[in-house]
Motif scaffolding. Structure first.
Motif, mmCIF file in Angstrom:
data_model
loop_
_atom_site.group_PDB
_atom_site.id
_atom_site.type_symbol
_atom_site.label_atom_id
_atom_site.label_comp_id
_atom_site.label_asym_id
_atom_site.label_seq_id
_atom_site.Cartn_x
_atom_site.Cartn_y
_atom_site.Cartn_z
ATOM 1 N N ILE A 176 0.856 -1.186 0.000
ATOM 2 C CA ILE A 176 0.000 0.000 0.000
ATOM 3 C C ILE A 176 0.892 1.237 0.000
ATOM 4 C CG2 ILE A 176 -1.688 1.318 1.340
ATOM 5 C CD1 ILE A 176 -2.681 -1.343 2.508
ATOM 6 N N PRO A 177 0.660 2.195 -0.886
ATOM 7 C CA PRO A 177 1.470 3.425 -0.867
ATOM 8 C C PRO A 177 1.234 4.190 0.439
ATOM 9 C CG PRO A 177 0.127 3.287 -2.870
ATOM 10 C CD PRO A 177 -0.353 2.206 -1.965
ATOM 11 N N LEU A 178 2.329 4.603 1.080
ATOM 12 C CA LEU A 178 2.251 5.281 2.373
ATOM 13 C C LEU A 178 3.033 6.583 2.334
ATOM 14 C CD1 LEU A 178 2.971 2.260 4.754
ATOM 15 C CD2 LEU A 178 0.784 3.465 4.555
ATOM 16 N N PRO A 179 2.709 7.525 3.230
ATOM 17 C CA PRO A 179 3.568 8.716 3.366
ATOM 18 C C PRO A 179 4.985 8.299 3.732
ATOM 19 C CG PRO A 179 1.484 9.009 4.551
ATOM 20 C CD PRO A 179 1.539 7.568 4.121
ATOM 21 N N HIS A 180 5.970 9.029 3.206
ATOM 22 C CA HIS A 180 7.362 8.634 3.404
ATOM 23 C C HIS A 180 7.768 8.623 4.872
ATOM 24 C CE1 HIS A 180 8.105 8.414 -0.811
ATOM 25 N NE2 HIS A 180 7.839 9.691 -1.022
ATOM 26 N N PHE A 196 -7.475 11.791 7.510
ATOM 27 C CA PHE A 196 -8.641 11.448 6.687
ATOM 28 C C PHE A 196 -8.242 11.344 5.218
ATOM 29 C CE2 PHE A 196 -12.362 12.225 4.135
ATOM 30 C CZ PHE A 196 -13.374 11.557 4.783
ATOM 31 N N ALA A 197 -7.536 12.363 4.710
ATOM 32 C CA ALA A 197 -7.164 12.364 3.291
ATOM 33 C C ALA A 197 -6.224 11.210 2.964
ATOM 34 C CB ALA A 197 -6.520 13.695 2.916
ATOM 35 N N GLU A 198 -5.309 10.892 3.880
ATOM 36 C CA GLU A 198 -4.401 9.761 3.652
ATOM 37 C C GLU A 198 -5.152 8.436 3.645
ATOM 38 O OE1 GLU A 198 -0.458 11.902 5.655
ATOM 39 O OE2 GLU A 198 -1.721 10.548 6.837
ATOM 40 N N LEU A 199 -6.183 8.325 4.482
ATOM 41 C CA LEU A 199 -7.012 7.115 4.478
ATOM 42 C C LEU A 199 -7.781 6.981 3.168
ATOM 43 C CD1 LEU A 199 -8.392 7.163 8.131
ATOM 44 C CD2 LEU A 199 -6.979 5.356 7.135
ATOM 45 N N VAL A 200 -8.279 8.096 2.648
ATOM 46 C CA VAL A 200 -8.953 8.060 1.350
ATOM 47 C C VAL A 200 -7.978 7.593 0.277
ATOM 48 C CG1 VAL A 200 -10.047 9.447 -0.453
ATOM 49 C CG2 VAL A 200 -10.687 9.798 1.937
ATOM 50 N N ALA A 201 -6.736 8.059 0.339
ATOM 51 C CA ALA A 201 -5.734 7.632 -0.645
ATOM 52 C C ALA A 201 -5.505 6.125 -0.567
ATOM 53 C CB ALA A 201 -4.431 8.391 -0.416
ATOM 54 N N VAL A 202 -5.432 5.586 0.651
ATOM 55 C CA VAL A 202 -5.276 4.136 0.813
ATOM 56 C C VAL A 202 -6.507 3.414 0.273
ATOM 57 C CG1 VAL A 202 -5.140 2.261 2.505
ATOM 58 C CG2 VAL A 202 -3.690 4.290 2.766
ATOM 59 N N GLY A 203 -7.694 3.909 0.610
ATOM 60 C CA GLY A 203 -8.921 3.285 0.130
ATOM 61 C C GLY A 203 -9.036 3.330 -1.384
ATOM 62 N N ASP A 204 -8.641 4.454 -1.991
ATOM 63 C CA ASP A 204 -8.647 4.544 -3.454
ATOM 64 C C ASP A 204 -7.765 3.461 -4.056
ATOM 65 O OD1 ASP A 204 -10.346 6.719 -3.466
ATOM 66 O OD2 ASP A 204 -8.797 8.199 -3.958
ATOM 67 N N TRP A 205 -6.595 3.245 -3.444
ATOM 68 C CA TRP A 205 -5.681 2.203 -3.940
ATOM 69 C C TRP A 205 -6.317 0.825 -3.798
ATOM 70 C CZ3 TRP A 205 -3.301 -2.040 -1.708
ATOM 71 C CH2 TRP A 205 -2.263 -2.619 -2.431
ATOM 72 N N ILE A 206 -6.997 0.579 -2.698
ATOM 73 C CA ILE A 206 -7.599 -0.736 -2.471
ATOM 74 C C ILE A 206 -8.705 -1.022 -3.485
ATOM 75 C CG2 ILE A 206 -9.042 -2.058 -0.854
ATOM 76 C CD1 ILE A 206 -7.407 -0.825 1.427
ATOM 77 N N VAL A 207 -9.554 -0.045 -3.774
ATOM 78 C CA VAL A 207 -10.674 -0.293 -4.692
ATOM 79 C C VAL A 207 -10.278 -0.138 -6.152
ATOM 80 C CG1 VAL A 207 -12.370 0.434 -2.977
ATOM 81 C CG2 VAL A 207 -11.535 2.107 -4.636
ATOM 82 N N GLY A 208 -9.119 0.448 -6.421
ATOM 83 C CA GLY A 208 -8.762 0.751 -7.801
ATOM 84 C C GLY A 208 -7.723 -0.151 -8.413
ATOM 85 N N ARG A 209 -7.513 -1.356 -7.850
ATOM 86 C CA ARG A 209 -6.447 -2.236 -8.339
ATOM 87 C C ARG A 209 -6.928 -3.191 -9.434
ATOM 88 N NH1 ARG A 209 -3.896 -5.415 -3.766
ATOM 89 N NH2 ARG A 209 -6.072 -5.726 -3.197
ATOM 90 N N GLY A 210 -7.767 -2.708 -10.330
ATOM 91 C CA GLY A 210 -8.202 -3.543 -11.452
ATOM 92 C C GLY A 210 -8.937 -4.782 -10.998
ATOM 93 N N ALA A 211 -8.522 -5.942 -11.528
ATOM 94 C CA ALA A 211 -9.209 -7.198 -11.227
ATOM 95 C C ALA A 211 -9.096 -7.577 -9.761
ATOM 96 C CB ALA A 211 -8.646 -8.317 -12.101
#
Length: 344
Positions: free
Chosen positions: A79-83, A143-158
């Protein structure tokens, strides 16, 4: 010329091991330069210094039934995370209730309900499963960082996860009421088309400032010819908002960006580039988007209140969701006048 270190016992070669596994090896041998210690009581070949190597080595100290969690589990899930919260420099370890939580330098211990089905082994180390990890991240991300994580989780194609499954996991997780509300609001804001964490954070920032009609990855065409795909667009007003990370400093990338921007502006689009500095102090970019769209932004960011309530374990307030439009692949071309780009 210094002598080469004495070979280790074969069973210890090429891998991490605990000090108590090497009773026959002297302390002086363990201090030789071919080994290093990522954590007290653990040795690792000096050539193995990657993040996964470190987590595998430190996993030798996790109590039975425990696992990496929070940002450390997120790292293993890729999961992409803040550095500044990579899950490796400081590791998070969750142990079941009744088992002493791990504590020590560079370790954050948590004691929570944890059953075998909550744990998976990734890259050689035990960690909490994906959706459990997402819930745990509410402890340490904004909150915004959690949305970024959630976007990655739902947006991974198949392999993407439907929001309904995330909501089920939130309902089943051991969470304070405020954290549960926070995560449900996060899920309501997810967009699988986001292509980077900073894009997601920018979208949340602008939505919280009251800008409606934001479309992710909007495609622009000119008389049937593809021109550009815009990170965030307000298509009706021809406002293009782009997050530009460090890779845009590459000379070849910069030249491509210039050509792309020139073409968009020739077609009547207002182009607003955004950097990390704008996310840290967003007042100027909010004012610029407001000027480009011919309106005043709202002054209250509702998720600041949600997040503050959740951090205090209180019940979060529940503002009405901002108006939004669906993602559009509509074609846009031709030159727009200033009047056509402004709201009535």
């Amino acid at each position: 010329m210094p002598r080469s270190p004495k070979p280790l016992p074969e069973r210890l070669r090429g891998r991490a091991f605990r000090r108590d596994e090497a009773a026959e090896v002297s302390d002086a041998r363990l201090r030789r330069g071919d080994l290093w210690s990522p954590a007290r009581g653990v040795r690792l070949p000096v050539a193995r210094d990657g993040a996964d190597d470190i987590l595998r080595a430190r996993a030798l100290l996790i109590p039975e039934g425990g696992a990496y969690s929070h940002t450390s589990a997120a790292h293993l899930h890729r999961i992409p995370l803040p550095h500044d919260r990579d899950g490796v420099a400081v590791v998070h370890v969750t142990t079941p209730r009744g088992t002493r939580a791990r504590r020590g330098r560079g370790v954050v211990g948590h004691q929570r309900r944890l059953v075998p089905d909550d744990v998976v082994v990734l890259h050689g180390a035990p960690c909490t499963r994906l959706l459990r990890t997402f819930c745990d991240l509410a402890d340490v991300l904004t909150f915004a960082e959690l949305v970024a994580v959630g976007d990655w989780i739902v947006g991974r194609g198949a392999t993407g996860v439907m929001p309904a499954r995330i909501l089920e996991a939130i309902g089943a997780a051991e969470l304070a009421a405020g954290r549960r509300d926070l995560l449900r609001h996060v899920v309501a804001r997810l967009n699988p088309l986001a292509e980077s964490p900073k894009e997601s954070e920018l979208r949340v920032l602008l939505e919280d400032a009251g800008f409606a009609g934001l479309v992710c990855q909007h495609r622009v065409f000119d008389r049937g010819e593809f021109v550009a795909r815009i990170d965030l667009a307000i298509p009706g007003l021809r406002v293009a908002i782009e997050y530009e990370g460090d890779h845009h400093r590459d000379q070849r990338q910069w030249r491509r960006d210039m050509q792309r921007r020139r073409r968009l502006e020739a077609l009547g689009w207002i182009y607003i580039p955004v950097s990390q500095a704008d996310l840290e102090d967003p007042s100027r970019v909010i004012a610029d988007v407001a000027a480009a769209s011919g309106r005043e932004p709202e002054r209250v960011a509702p998720n600041c209140r949600i997040e503050a309530a959740a951090r205090g374990n209180g019940r979060a307030c529940c503002p009405e969701p901002l108006e939004r439009t669906g993602n559009s692949g509509q074609r846009s071309g031709g030159r727009a006048t200033a009047a056509s780009r402004r709201s009535p």
